[in-house]
Design an enzyme around this catalytic site. Structure first.
Site, PDB file in Angstrom:
ATOM      1  N   ARG A 184      35.595 -15.621   0.503  1.00  0.00           N
ATOM      2  CA  ARG A 184      36.269 -15.309  -0.758  1.00  0.00           C
ATOM      3  C   ARG A 184      35.339 -14.430  -1.578  1.00  0.00           C
ATOM      4  O   ARG A 184      34.122 -14.635  -1.601  1.00  0.00           O
ATOM      5  CB  ARG A 184      36.608 -16.585  -1.541  1.00  0.00           C
ATOM      6  CG  ARG A 184      37.789 -17.365  -0.981  1.00  0.00           C
ATOM      7  CD  ARG A 184      39.096 -16.622  -1.192  1.00  0.00           C
ATOM      8  NE  ARG A 184      40.261 -17.386  -0.764  1.00  0.00           N
ATOM      9  CZ  ARG A 184      40.841 -17.275   0.427  1.00  0.00           C
ATOM     10  NH1 ARG A 184      40.334 -16.450   1.328  1.00  0.00           N
ATOM     11  NH2 ARG A 184      41.919 -17.985   0.722  1.00  0.00           N
ATOM     12  N   GLU A 188      40.240  -9.086  -6.688  1.00  0.00           N
ATOM     13  CA  GLU A 188      41.237  -8.365  -5.884  1.00  0.00           C
ATOM     14  C   GLU A 188      42.596  -8.413  -6.588  1.00  0.00           C
ATOM     15  O   GLU A 188      42.951  -9.430  -7.188  1.00  0.00           O
ATOM     16  CB  GLU A 188      41.389  -9.031  -4.501  1.00  0.00           C
ATOM     17  CG  GLU A 188      40.208  -8.861  -3.586  1.00  0.00           C
ATOM     18  CD  GLU A 188      40.419  -9.571  -2.242  1.00  0.00           C
ATOM     19  OE1 GLU A 188      41.579  -9.899  -1.908  1.00  0.00           O
ATOM     20  OE2 GLU A 188      39.426  -9.813  -1.535  1.00  0.00           O
ATOM     21  N   HIS A 222      40.216  -7.101   2.833  1.00  0.00           N
ATOM     22  CA  HIS A 222      40.623  -8.488   3.070  1.00  0.00           C
ATOM     23  C   HIS A 222      41.534  -8.593   4.290  1.00  0.00           C
ATOM     24  O   HIS A 222      42.612  -9.187   4.251  1.00  0.00           O
ATOM     25  CB  HIS A 222      41.330  -9.053   1.833  1.00  0.00           C
ATOM     26  CG  HIS A 222      41.298 -10.554   1.761  1.00  0.00           C
ATOM     27  ND1 HIS A 222      41.355 -11.251   0.575  1.00  0.00           N
ATOM     28  CD2 HIS A 222      41.225 -11.497   2.736  1.00  0.00           C
ATOM     29  CE1 HIS A 222      41.330 -12.549   0.817  1.00  0.00           C
ATOM     30  NE2 HIS A 222      41.253 -12.721   2.135  1.00  0.00           N
TER      31      HIS A 222
END
Length: 384
Positions: free
Chosen positions: A210, A239, A256
């Site tokens: 993360r 994000e 990601h």
């Protein structure tokens, strides 16, 4: 039965079409109005599932087709008797293959002829970190795992864990922790200014967990200093709004997608389908394998003239080379500032098909047992 689902979940119709009517919406911008009349909600990690989204709706089952659950208020769901399911481990192998490809590039970049001479510190030894440790061990790497919650829970039974400082002393440090803000071992900004200062130029830091596990501002400051480590980021703070200065400083940048192999995504859908079938008392007759298409690359062949490391690099990068995603990411982030966040999401939504190593058959003619063992450890199918 009405199903509201993130439009980016693969094989929605194949798995869920005969359970209910599917309404596809943007996971990033999903609102309470979108789910008001839904019975079933299917999401990915970009949707915050909480009271604000679900209160007053008739949703009785929530499934996230992802390994992470930090975007879901599970306590609120439980207190409101809403069933929940995730897909732990569904894309673990995809993330492992991403990391292996990055390490192979790093070894080549540093002139390391045998990549297994690099030591690897794994921070977080759950589904992804544990699978990575297993593969690296089979490949002959020196692997150190740091996972304080597991170390405390298992009390040294069957798995040796090291301190974070010991893991950070390795040539490669790769992060695979969940994002936690409370408890004895919070991971929010686990890598802040002090820990980042301990990393040196010869080291590689990879984050596929993360974005918030690393303090982005502190990382940018460290990368502007001399003797900074090489950094690969697949996940980012805030994000889809990426810090342009940080993007410019990292070695490899991807949007990601470490877990975005076709096999990983489809397995996530399958696991939630199975959980929903159990919840509804329905037979779960469908399996991911029946929906996977023939891979674009089916076979690679190596002869006795092939070098082991060169051959494995060719095979790994034929399946996945992160430099392609890095190039697409930097191009998208070169757009005007107000267009960058939508471009980041498009990179994920329109991600090209990526197959795992197991989809490729490796033909080896007159090669050594060591080479055969390497390809098996990586997960390729062999034809001798």
């Amino acid at each position: 039965m009405r199903i509201v689902a993130d439009e980016n979940i693969p094989l929605l119709d194949s798995f869920f079409g005969d359970i209910g009517d599917i309404c596809r919406v943007s996971g990033r911008t999903m609102t309470a109005a979108d789910v008001q009349n839904a019975d079933i909600l299917l999401v990915r990690s970009v949707t915050r599932v909480n009271q604000a989204l679900l209160e007053g709706s008739r949703v009785r089952f929530v499934g996230t087709c992802t390994i992470g659950t930090d975007h879901v208020d599970r306590q609120w769901l439980s207190s409101n008797r809403i069933a929940f399911s995730a897909a732990p481990g569904c894309n673990a192998n995809s993330v492992v293959e991403y990391v292996l490809s990055v390490i192979s590039l790093h070894a080549e970049r540093r002139g390391v002829a045998n990549w297994s001479k690099l030591s690897v510190g794994i921070v977080g030894a759950g589904n992804v970190g544990g699978e990575l440790a297993h593969k690296l061990d089979r490949l002959g790497f020196d692997v150190l795992c740091c996972d304080p919650p597991r170390a405390e829970q298992e009390n040294g039974d069957g798995q040796e864990f090291v301190s974070l400082e010991d893991a950070m002393a390795c040539d490669v440090v790769t992060l695979h922790t969940p994002l936690t803000r409370e408890g004895d071992y919070p991971t929010l900004h686990l890598f802040g200014r002090e820990r980042l200062a301990a990393l040196r130029e010869h080291q590689l830091l990879i984050n596929t967990s993360r974005g918030e596990v690393i303090d982005g501002s502190a990382l940018l400051g460290r990368l502007e200093e001399p003797n900074a480590p090489a950094v690969v980021l697949d996940v980012w703070e805030h994000e889809p709004r990426i810090h342009a200065g940080l993007l410019d400083r990292v070695w490899l940048a991807t949007p990601h997608i470490a877990g975005y192999s076709l096999e990983g995504k489809v397995q996530g859908s399958e696991m939630v389908y199975q959980a929903l079938s159990r919840y509804m008392g329905l037979p779960a007759r469908k399996q991911a394998g029946q929906f996977l298409p023939e891979p674009a690359l089916a076979k690679l062949s190596f002869t006795s003239a092939a070098e082991e490391m060169d051959s494995s690099n060719i095979a790994i990068r034929s399946c996945y080379d992160p430099r392609r995603d890095d190039a697409r990411m930097r191009l998208a982030m070169s757009l005007p500032t107000d267009e960058q966040a939508p471009a980041f999401d498009r990179l994920r939504r329109d991600y090209p098909v990526r197959r795992e190593f197991s989809s490729v058959k490796i033909q080896l003619k007159g090669t050594s047992k060591s080479m055969q063992d390497t390809f098996r450890a990586l997960g390729f199918k062999l034809k001798l």
